[in-house]
Every structure is written in structure tokens, then in C-alpha cells.
Design a protein around this motif. Structure first.
Motif, PDB file in Angstrom:
ATOM      1  N   VAL A  65      10.553  27.714 -50.811  1.00 31.73           N
ATOM      2  CA  VAL A  65       9.915  28.505 -51.873  1.00 31.73           C
ATOM      3  C   VAL A  65      10.621  28.254 -53.199  1.00 31.73           C
ATOM      4  O   VAL A  65       9.977  28.039 -54.233  1.00 31.73           O
ATOM      5  CB  VAL A  65       9.917  30.010 -51.538  1.00 31.73           C
ATOM      6  CG1 VAL A  65       9.450  30.837 -52.728  1.00 31.73           C
ATOM      7  CG2 VAL A  65       9.055  30.296 -50.314  1.00 31.73           C
ATOM      8  N   GLN A  66      11.945  28.258 -53.155  1.00 30.60           N
ATOM      9  CA  GLN A  66      12.715  28.025 -54.387  1.00 30.60           C
ATOM     10  C   GLN A  66      12.406  26.653 -54.971  1.00 30.60           C
ATOM     11  O   GLN A  66      12.228  26.500 -56.181  1.00 30.60           O
ATOM     12  CB  GLN A  66      14.206  28.170 -54.096  1.00 30.60           C
ATOM     13  CG  GLN A  66      15.072  28.142 -55.334  1.00 30.60           C
ATOM     14  CD  GLN A  66      16.508  28.493 -55.024  1.00 30.60           C
ATOM     15  OE1 GLN A  66      16.977  28.351 -53.897  1.00 30.60           O
ATOM     16  NE2 GLN A  66      17.224  28.958 -56.027  1.00 30.60           N
ATOM     17  N   MET A  67      12.297  25.656 -54.116  1.00 30.78           N
ATOM     18  CA  MET A  67      12.027  24.297 -54.567  1.00 30.78           C
ATOM     19  C   MET A  67      10.614  24.169 -55.134  1.00 30.78           C
ATOM     20  O   MET A  67      10.393  23.497 -56.124  1.00 30.78           O
ATOM     21  CB  MET A  67      12.245  23.336 -53.384  1.00 30.78           C
ATOM     22  CG  MET A  67      12.090  21.875 -53.702  1.00 30.78           C
ATOM     23  SD  MET A  67      10.439  21.227 -53.359  1.00 30.78           S
ATOM     24  CE  MET A  67      10.151  21.705 -51.687  1.00 30.78           C
ATOM     25  N   LEU A  68       9.639  24.833 -54.525  1.00 32.43           N
ATOM     26  CA  LEU A  68       8.243  24.692 -54.947  1.00 32.43           C
ATOM     27  C   LEU A  68       7.819  25.674 -56.028  1.00 32.43           C
ATOM     28  O   LEU A  68       6.956  25.366 -56.843  1.00 32.43           O
ATOM     29  CB  LEU A  68       7.308  24.856 -53.747  1.00 32.43           C
ATOM     30  CG  LEU A  68       7.337  23.738 -52.713  1.00 32.43           C
ATOM     31  CD1 LEU A  68       6.488  24.109 -51.513  1.00 32.43           C
ATOM     32  CD2 LEU A  68       6.875  22.429 -53.316  1.00 32.43           C
ATOM     33  N   ALA A  69       8.396  26.888 -56.018  1.00 30.20           N
ATOM     34  CA  ALA A  69       7.937  27.931 -56.944  1.00 30.20           C
ATOM     35  C   ALA A  69       8.989  28.358 -57.959  1.00 30.20           C
ATOM     36  O   ALA A  69       8.676  29.089 -58.894  1.00 30.20           O
ATOM     37  CB  ALA A  69       7.468  29.152 -56.149  1.00 30.20           C
ATOM     38  N   ASP A 104       4.621  17.204 -59.095  1.00 35.07           N
ATOM     39  CA  ASP A 104       5.104  16.304 -58.039  1.00 35.07           C
ATOM     40  C   ASP A 104       5.484  17.053 -56.761  1.00 35.07           C
ATOM     41  O   ASP A 104       6.278  16.570 -55.965  1.00 35.07           O
ATOM     42  CB  ASP A 104       6.286  15.484 -58.545  1.00 35.07           C
ATOM     43  CG  ASP A 104       7.516  16.324 -58.843  1.00 35.07           C
ATOM     44  OD1 ASP A 104       7.397  17.565 -59.002  1.00 35.07           O
ATOM     45  OD2 ASP A 104       8.618  15.745 -58.921  1.00 35.07           O
ATOM     46  N   TRP A 105       4.875  18.221 -56.535  1.00 34.50           N
ATOM     47  CA  TRP A 105       5.266  19.032 -55.377  1.00 34.50           C
ATOM     48  C   TRP A 105       5.115  18.317 -54.037  1.00 34.50           C
ATOM     49  O   TRP A 105       5.960  18.512 -53.164  1.00 34.50           O
ATOM     50  CB  TRP A 105       4.556  20.386 -55.371  1.00 34.50           C
ATOM     51  CG  TRP A 105       3.115  20.358 -54.978  1.00 34.50           C
ATOM     52  CD1 TRP A 105       2.038  20.310 -55.808  1.00 34.50           C
ATOM     53  CD2 TRP A 105       2.593  20.378 -53.649  1.00 34.50           C
ATOM     54  NE1 TRP A 105       0.876  20.282 -55.083  1.00 34.50           N
ATOM     55  CE2 TRP A 105       1.191  20.334 -53.760  1.00 34.50           C
ATOM     56  CE3 TRP A 105       3.162  20.424 -52.376  1.00 34.50           C
ATOM     57  CZ2 TRP A 105       0.357  20.330 -52.632  1.00 34.50           C
ATOM     58  CZ3 TRP A 105       2.336  20.426 -51.264  1.00 34.50           C
ATOM     59  CH2 TRP A 105       0.946  20.387 -51.407  1.00 34.50           C
ATOM     60  N   PRO A 106       4.096  17.462 -53.828  1.00 33.48           N
ATOM     61  CA  PRO A 106       4.036  16.799 -52.513  1.00 33.48           C
ATOM     62  C   PRO A 106       5.266  15.921 -52.239  1.00 33.48           C
ATOM     63  O   PRO A 106       5.805  15.921 -51.131  1.00 33.48           O
ATOM     64  CB  PRO A 106       2.762  15.960 -52.579  1.00 33.48           C
ATOM     65  CG  PRO A 106       1.902  16.652 -53.585  1.00 33.48           C
ATOM     66  CD  PRO A 106       2.883  17.145 -54.621  1.00 33.48           C
ATOM     67  N   GLU A 107       5.718  15.216 -53.277  1.00 32.28           N
ATOM     68  CA  GLU A 107       6.904  14.369 -53.124  1.00 32.28           C
ATOM     69  C   GLU A 107       8.143  15.235 -52.919  1.00 32.28           C
ATOM     70  O   GLU A 107       9.013  14.916 -52.101  1.00 32.28           O
ATOM     71  CB  GLU A 107       7.093  13.460 -54.348  1.00 32.28           C
ATOM     72  CG  GLU A 107       6.007  12.422 -54.498  1.00 32.28           C
ATOM     73  CD  GLU A 107       4.739  12.948 -55.184  1.00 32.28           C
ATOM     74  OE1 GLU A 107       4.760  14.049 -55.794  1.00 32.28           O
ATOM     75  OE2 GLU A 107       3.709  12.261 -55.099  1.00 32.28           O
ATOM     76  N   ARG A 108       8.238  16.341 -53.660  1.00 26.87           N
ATOM     77  CA  ARG A 108       9.381  17.249 -53.506  1.00 26.87           C
ATOM     78  C   ARG A 108       9.422  17.820 -52.092  1.00 26.87           C
ATOM     79  O   ARG A 108      10.484  17.914 -51.490  1.00 26.87           O
ATOM     80  CB  ARG A 108       9.301  18.402 -54.507  1.00 26.87           C
ATOM     81  CG  ARG A 108       9.606  18.005 -55.914  1.00 26.87           C
ATOM     82  CD  ARG A 108       9.554  19.229 -56.801  1.00 26.87           C
ATOM     83  NE  ARG A 108       9.688  18.879 -58.190  1.00 26.87           N
ATOM     84  CZ  ARG A 108      10.226  19.668 -59.103  1.00 26.87           C
ATOM     85  NH1 ARG A 108      10.663  20.863 -58.772  1.00 26.87           N
ATOM     86  NH2 ARG A 108      10.309  19.267 -60.343  1.00 26.87           N
ATOM     87  N   LEU A 109       8.269  18.227 -51.586  1.00 30.19           N
ATOM     88  CA  LEU A 109       8.217  18.778 -50.236  1.00 30.19           C
ATOM     89  C   LEU A 109       8.655  17.724 -49.224  1.00 30.19           C
ATOM     90  O   LEU A 109       9.454  18.013 -48.325  1.00 30.19           O
ATOM     91  CB  LEU A 109       6.820  19.299 -49.907  1.00 30.19           C
ATOM     92  CG  LEU A 109       6.640  19.874 -48.506  1.00 30.19           C
ATOM     93  CD1 LEU A 109       7.541  21.085 -48.282  1.00 30.19           C
ATOM     94  CD2 LEU A 109       5.174  20.246 -48.272  1.00 30.19           C
TER      95      LEU A 109
END
Length: 143
Positions: free
Chosen positions: A44-48, A12-17
Motif C-alpha cells: 500500500v505504501q509503495m502504490l498509494a 508506473d505502478w505495474p512495474e513498481r508492483l
């Protein structure tokens, strides 16, 4: 050619971004909390799931402290290169930067770290996030 990141983004990275950018949109600039380094490294922390800024968090809360932190590294670009390399984020040609990647942009005579949102790059400003053109990207790291 883009070198892929070794990290796998959550499904769900697009929504998180999108939520991340929205949550920071109206937060004014603050050294050590909402500056270009914290914005990029929080993304970076949020995505990786890693925090490239971990060893430096809390080490500055003013422009003077920030400049003193940068000085031994030779400036923002050199510190960003070393920090992102140590975190395992590969360099990426600026034209290949994608949404969620962290980048170094040149705005006027100032270098800033930011996060690619789509056709723009989000960078912190005095009154909240500003969105600058991707043409301003000078360096990029794949997240």
C-alpha cells in the motif's frame, strides 16, 4: 461492483508492483518485518504513498507480541478492516480485487493478508513468498 480507491497510483505502478514482489520473493517470514501485515502495508505504501501500519510498526517482533497486539482488536480480520478503513482504503468485493489490491485470504485454517499479483495472491511463507489462488480471497480492499 468495485469501489475505486481515493488514491491515485503512480503511472508506473505495474512495474513498481512487479519489482516489489520480486524484491520480497525470497525473503523468509519474520515477525514485524516480512509477515502478512507488513507485506500488505508495504505494498500500500509503495502504490498509494500511505502506510496503514505506521502506528503499529515496531510494536511486535515475535508471535507472542503479534498475538498480544491483535487481541484487543478481535483478531487479524477486525484489525485489518479498521486499519484499512482508517487509511481510506475501501472494501472491495473479493471477485473484483485487482492487481495491487490487498486482500485477506484463508489458507487451511489460517487467515493471512496478501497482495494480488495477477491470477494469484502473494503471501509470506517460511522460505519466501508463496502464491495462492484468488479463490482463497475472503475480503479485499482497493488500493
Amino acid at each position: 461492483m468495485r469501489v475505486p480507491s481515493r488514491y491515485v497510483r503512480p503511472a508506473d505502478w505495474p512495474e513498481r508492483l512487479h519489482r516489489f514482489i520480486d524484491s520480497r520473493r525470497e525473503i523468509p517470514f519474520a515477525w514485524g518485518q516480512q509477515d502478512c501485515g507488513t507485506l500488505a502495508c508495504d505494498a500500500v505504501q509503495m502504490l498509494a504513498g500511505i502506510d496503514p501500519l505506521a502506528s503499529l510498526r515496531g510494536s511486535y517482533a515475535s508471535e507472542d507480541e503479534y498475538e498480544a497486539m491483535l487481541a484487543p482488536h478481535g483478531g487479524l480480520e477486525q484489525l485489518a478492516c479498521a486499519t484499512f478503513a482508517a487509511a481510506g482504503l475501501p472494501d472491495c468485493p473479493p471477485g473484483y480485487a485487482q492487481r495491487g489490491d490487498v486482500v485477506l485470504v484463508e489458507v487451511g485454517n489460517q487467515m493471512l493478508l496478501g497482495v494480488v499479483t495477477d491470477v494469484h495472491v502473494a503471501v509470506p511463507g517460511a522460505d519466501g513468498l508463496h502464491f495462492v489462488k484468488r479463490a482463497m480471497i475472503r475480503r479485499a480492499w482497493a488500493v
